[in-house]
Design a protein around this motif. Structure first.
Motif, PDB file in Angstrom:
ATOM      1  N   GLY A  76       1.495   5.255   0.423  1.00 19.50           N
ATOM      2  CA  GLY A  76       0.915   6.281   1.275  1.00 19.50           C
ATOM      3  C   GLY A  76       1.896   7.399   1.543  1.00 19.50           C
ATOM      4  N   TRP A 113     -12.155  -2.316   2.202  1.00 21.48           N
ATOM      5  CA  TRP A 113     -11.261  -1.267   2.712  1.00 21.48           C
ATOM      6  C   TRP A 113      -9.960  -1.245   1.918  1.00 21.48           C
ATOM      7  CZ3 TRP A 113      -6.384  -1.251   4.857  1.00 21.48           C
ATOM      8  CH2 TRP A 113      -5.989  -0.053   5.423  1.00 21.48           C
ATOM      9  N   LEU A 114      -9.394  -2.430   1.661  1.00 22.19           N
ATOM     10  CA  LEU A 114      -8.140  -2.493   0.904  1.00 22.19           C
ATOM     11  C   LEU A 114      -8.283  -1.913  -0.494  1.00 22.19           C
ATOM     12  CD1 LEU A 114      -6.437  -5.908   1.693  1.00 22.19           C
ATOM     13  CD2 LEU A 114      -5.522  -3.627   2.082  1.00 22.19           C
ATOM     14  N   GLU A 159       1.372   9.321   7.410  1.00 20.14           N
ATOM     15  CA  GLU A 159       0.212   8.459   7.635  1.00 20.14           C
ATOM     16  C   GLU A 159       0.589   6.996   7.863  1.00 20.14           C
ATOM     17  OE1 GLU A 159      -2.157   9.165   4.179  1.00 20.14           O
ATOM     18  OE2 GLU A 159      -2.645  11.206   4.761  1.00 20.14           O
ATOM     19  N   GLN A 160       1.872   6.658   7.716  1.00 20.07           N
ATOM     20  CA  GLN A 160       2.289   5.262   7.777  1.00 20.07           C
ATOM     21  C   GLN A 160       1.972   4.621   9.126  1.00 20.07           C
ATOM     22  OE1 GLN A 160       6.523   4.043   7.842  1.00 20.07           O
ATOM     23  NE2 GLN A 160       6.039   2.981   5.912  1.00 20.07           N
ATOM     24  N   LYS A 209     -10.041   0.468  -1.468  1.00 20.65           N
ATOM     25  CA  LYS A 209     -10.006   1.928  -1.372  1.00 20.65           C
ATOM     26  C   LYS A 209      -8.574   2.446  -1.220  1.00 20.65           C
ATOM     27  CE  LYS A 209     -14.616   2.268   0.578  1.00 20.65           C
ATOM     28  NZ  LYS A 209     -15.407   2.533   1.775  1.00 20.65           N
ATOM     29  N   GLN A 210      -7.681   1.608  -0.681  1.00 19.75           N
ATOM     30  CA  GLN A 210      -6.275   2.000  -0.526  1.00 19.75           C
ATOM     31  C   GLN A 210      -5.486   1.814  -1.824  1.00 19.75           C
ATOM     32  OE1 GLN A 210      -5.716   3.396   2.486  1.00 19.75           O
ATOM     33  NE2 GLN A 210      -7.836   2.813   2.836  1.00 19.75           N
ATOM     34  N   LYS A 211      -6.095   1.165  -2.811  1.00 20.10           N
ATOM     35  CA  LYS A 211      -5.476   0.895  -4.116  1.00 20.10           C
ATOM     36  C   LYS A 211      -4.130   0.170  -3.964  1.00 20.10           C
ATOM     37  CE  LYS A 211      -7.844   4.765  -6.116  1.00 20.10           C
ATOM     38  NZ  LYS A 211      -7.782   6.142  -6.477  1.00 20.10           N
ATOM     39  N   PRO A 212      -4.164  -0.991  -3.297  1.00 22.80           N
ATOM     40  CA  PRO A 212      -2.899  -1.713  -3.091  1.00 22.80           C
ATOM     41  C   PRO A 212      -2.432  -2.434  -4.345  1.00 22.80           C
ATOM     42  CG  PRO A 212      -4.697  -3.058  -2.345  1.00 22.80           C
ATOM     43  CD  PRO A 212      -5.295  -1.726  -2.769  1.00 22.80           C
ATOM     44  N   LEU A 269      -1.728   3.878   9.423  1.00 18.23           N
ATOM     45  CA  LEU A 269      -2.082   2.776   8.540  1.00 18.23           C
ATOM     46  C   LEU A 269      -1.697   1.437   9.164  1.00 18.23           C
ATOM     47  CD1 LEU A 269      -3.092   1.613   5.861  1.00 18.23           C
ATOM     48  CD2 LEU A 269      -0.842   2.124   4.886  1.00 18.23           C
ATOM     49  N   ILE A 317       0.851  -1.186   0.000  1.00 15.97           N
ATOM     50  CA  ILE A 317       0.000   0.000   0.000  1.00 15.97           C
ATOM     51  C   ILE A 317       0.887   1.236   0.000  1.00 15.97           C
ATOM     52  CG2 ILE A 317      -1.766   1.290   1.243  1.00 15.97           C
ATOM     53  CD1 ILE A 317      -2.608  -1.385   2.518  1.00 15.97           C
TER      54      ILE A 317
END
Length: 91
Positions: free
Chosen positions: A4, A71-72, A8-9, A74-77, A12, A2
């Protein structure tokens, strides 16, 4: 993996760890999870281990699994599924 922002790490990682502890770990077949933080703070790498593929897929189809993957998404992993090919342990 992910991507970021460095600031924010920590949040997260804390959010991921909480989800894993409460909504992934209780599922049958869960073995372990590891979260890696890159030194530059721009990425978090997740590694999950399950006893077998069927257990992982049962988790994915569960309410917890659907919530987690929503949820993942939305994080665009960057997601890559792997099979362990070889292990070398200390003597």
């Amino acid at each position: 993996m992910i991507d970021g922002k460095p600031e924010e790490q920590e949040t997260l990682i804390r959010d991921l760890a909480d989800f894993i502890e409460t909504r992934m770990r209780p599922h049958k077949g869960f073995v372990s999870a590891r979260l890696y933080a890159t030194d530059d703070g721009k990425q978090v790498i997740e590694q999950f281990e399950w006893t077998d593929h069927a257990s992982y897929m049962a988790y994915r189809r569960s309410e917890d699994g659907e919530t987690g993957f929503e949820w993942l998404r939305k994080q665009k992993p960057s997601i890559q599924h792997m099979t362990l090919a070889h292990t070398i342990d200390a003597e």
